[in-house]
Design an enzyme around this catalytic site. Structure first.
Site, PDB file in Angstrom:
ATOM      1  N   SER A   1       2.711  -2.242  -6.892  1.00 15.76           N
ATOM      2  CA  SER A   1       3.448  -2.609  -5.684  1.00 15.76           C
ATOM      3  C   SER A   1       3.175  -1.701  -4.496  1.00 15.76           C
ATOM      4  O   SER A   1       3.191  -2.145  -3.360  1.00 15.76           O
ATOM      5  CB  SER A   1       4.954  -2.611  -5.973  1.00 15.76           C
ATOM      6  OG  SER A   1       5.243  -3.539  -6.986  1.00 15.76           O
ATOM      7  N   THR A   2       2.957  -0.415  -4.758  1.00 15.47           N
ATOM      8  CA  THR A   2       2.784   0.529  -3.655  1.00 15.47           C
ATOM      9  C   THR A   2       1.577   1.421  -3.891  1.00 15.47           C
ATOM     10  O   THR A   2       1.097   1.573  -5.019  1.00 15.47           O
ATOM     11  CB  THR A   2       4.022   1.435  -3.496  1.00 15.47           C
ATOM     12  OG1 THR A   2       4.131   2.284  -4.651  1.00 15.47           O
ATOM     13  CG2 THR A   2       5.291   0.623  -3.332  1.00 15.47           C
TER      14      THR A   2
END
Length: 182
Positions: free
Chosen positions: A10-11
């Site tokens: 996600s990041t």
């Protein structure tokens, strides 16, 4: 007839390495990846993966939530894969599209992934609301008057919005907001 892998985090703080290692160990000849939220299906790696897959290939992921966060997204993906005669499997969950029972289990996992995403969003909104009430959440600080003056001056000199944003280290949206407010 190839196994093609897909990995997603996600990041940028997270690492794709563990997923990629598992996919290669499972026999994937090529691995596509993304660093993006799972709630978006418009991810470059996923788009490239779907364009690369051919009839007879198997799409391999580590977990269901790496490729889809909603039941609808997963079902649409599975349908698209089946129409192209592409198999699907997840390494950490005993799922594939080979039988009705495995497909049902796949749908149940998608429901839980979507539920988890919705719970996380609710908690985030509750946290923001509490922070606002406590006076701790005030949003981003406005740009200084000197930056606004520079934006207006550069724009008056016929400098493009993109160039202004690059020169001053601000977003194009900020440039537009400053120009709109003047």
């Amino acid at each position: 007839m190839s196994k093609i892998g897909y990995a997603r985090v996600s990041t940028s703080d997270q690492s794709l390495d563990v997923q990629i290692e598992k996919l290669k160990a499972a026999g994937c000849s090529k691995v596509f990846s993304d660093t993006a939220t799972g709630s978006s299906t418009n991810r470059e790696g996923l788009v490239n993966l779907m364009a690369y897959l051919r009839s007879g290939d198997t799409l391999v992921i580590t977990r269901i939530d790496r490729i889809a966060r909603s039941v609808l997204d997963l079902q649409q993906l599975i349908k698209q894969l089946q129409e192209q005669d592409i198999a699907f499997s997840a390494l950490e969950q005993p799922v594939s599209t080979d039988s009705a029972s495995e497909k049902a289990f796949l749908d149940m996992l998608a429901v839980f992934a979507e539920f988890e995403l919705n719970i996380r969003r609710e908690r985030q909104l509750e946290g923001i609301t509490a922070a606002k009430k406590a006076g701790k959440y005030k949003g981003r600080k406005p740009l200084s008057e000197s930056v606004a003056t520079q934006v207006k001056q550069l724009y008056a000199e016929r400098t493009s919005v993109s160039s202004i944003a690059r020169t001053l280290g601000i977003s194009r949206n900020s440039v537009y907001k400053i120009l709109k407010s003047s």
